[in-house]
Design an enzyme around this catalytic site. Structure first.
Site, mmCIF file in Angstrom:
data_model
loop_
_atom_site.group_PDB
_atom_site.id
_atom_site.type_symbol
_atom_site.label_atom_id
_atom_site.label_comp_id
_atom_site.label_asym_id
_atom_site.label_seq_id
_atom_site.Cartn_x
_atom_site.Cartn_y
_atom_site.Cartn_z
ATOM 1 C CG ASP A 35 7.396 0.657 -2.801
ATOM 2 O OD1 ASP A 35 6.983 0.181 -1.856
ATOM 3 O OD2 ASP A 35 8.641 1.554 -3.035
ATOM 4 C CG ASP A 60 6.505 11.006 -4.285
ATOM 5 O OD1 ASP A 60 5.705 10.555 -2.948
ATOM 6 O OD2 ASP A 60 7.241 11.821 -4.210
ATOM 7 C CB VAL A 61 1.907 8.373 -1.784
ATOM 8 C CG1 VAL A 61 1.644 6.726 -1.979
ATOM 9 C CG2 VAL A 61 2.733 8.694 -0.486
ATOM 10 C CB SER A 139 3.589 5.034 14.208
ATOM 11 O OG SER A 139 4.682 4.733 14.846
ATOM 12 C CE1 TYR A 152 7.325 7.083 10.649
ATOM 13 C CE2 TYR A 152 7.077 6.878 13.037
ATOM 14 C CZ TYR A 152 6.885 6.305 11.856
ATOM 15 O OH TYR A 152 6.464 5.351 11.547
ATOM 16 C CE LYS A 156 3.848 6.935 9.923
ATOM 17 N NZ LYS A 156 2.883 6.029 8.895
#
Length: 260
Positions: A35, A60-61, A139, A152, A156
């Site tokens: 995380d 941080d991915v 999502s 967003y 997705k």
């Protein structure tokens, strides 16, 4: 045996990620929790109370070097990797004309580039472990357009296609790749930003007429990572109370059924 298996879950300090980590632990997997929120992750790690079976990594991915170090540390600690859950994500909800370049870049970096980087880093370790499973968390916003979700929803939608691309190419390494597309879920984030009016709108549109639970999402994710899903790859599973399946008029039809 499950006791030998290892999962890496991103965005694991809370919400769906934490519920998923707990589901793996319930079947005796070892779990690496990643995380960006180091303080919250430390509290979560302590609360789980399983230091021998878990490890916590602040990362941080969207940081390629950080992701590479993360996967290397998981391989060093646990010796293998069998499942990757690309759950970490952010949402910036603004009218499309108010979305800044920085907003757009950050949402795409975390939600789309992050799963790309994590999968690239994890796949060789999975291959050397005999194969495995990757689940990307997309999502319903990536399946249907809505207001305030230009960045967003687009991120997705891109992730849904990336899932299919990864499935097509990684199958040769013994790695299955699927996605879970949550509908509205009773997470802390949803409770904070969904007004009673928004919640009613969602209820009106879903055949099951309720928000999902984090544990319900975790069950679907765990299934796709398990051997029970051994012939499933390249799929996007909507866990959404029927949201994606319906059109208009559902509240009226419900009323007619009750009165009929």
């Amino acid at each position: 045996m499950a006791a030998d298996k290892v999962a890496l879950v991103t965005g694991a300090a809370r919400g769906i990620g934490l519920a998923t980590a707990k589901r793996f632990l319930a079947d005796d997997w070892r779990v690496a929790l990643l995380d960006i929120d180091g303080d919250n992750l430390a509290r979560t790690f302590a609360a789980l109370g399983k230091p021998d079976a878990t490890m916590a990594i602040t990362c941080d991915v969207a940081d390629p070097a950080g992701v590479a170090r993360t996967v290397a540390s998981v391989a060093e600690r646990f010796g293998r990797l069998d499942a990757l859950v690309n759950n970490a994500g952010i949402a910036i909800f603004k009218p499309i004309l108010d979305v800044t370049y920085e907003d757009w870049q950050r949402v795409l970096a975390v939600n789309l580039t992050g799963p790309f980087l994590c999968t690239q880093a994890a796949a060789p370790v999975m291959r050397d472990s005999g194969g495995g499973s990757i689940v990307n968390i997309t999502s319903i916003s990536g399946l249907r357009a809505s207001t305030l979700r230009a960045a967003y929803g687009t991120s997705k939608a891109g992730l849904a296609h990336l899932t299919k691309q990864q499935a097509a190419e990684l199958a040769a390494l013994g790695i299955r790749v699927n996605a879970v597309a949550p509908g509205p879920v009773d997470t802390a984030m949803a409770k904070a930003v969904h007004t009673p009016e928004i919640r009613k709108d969602y209820h009106d549109h879903m055949p099951l007429n309720r928000y999902g639970l984090e544990a319900e999402l975790a069950e679907a994710i765990y299934f796709l990572c398990s051997d029970r899903a051994s012939y499933i790859t390249g799929q996007v599973l909507c866990v959404d109370g029927g949201f994606d399946s319906t059109g208009i008029g559902l509240p009226t039809l419900r009323a007619e059924m009750r009165n009929g």
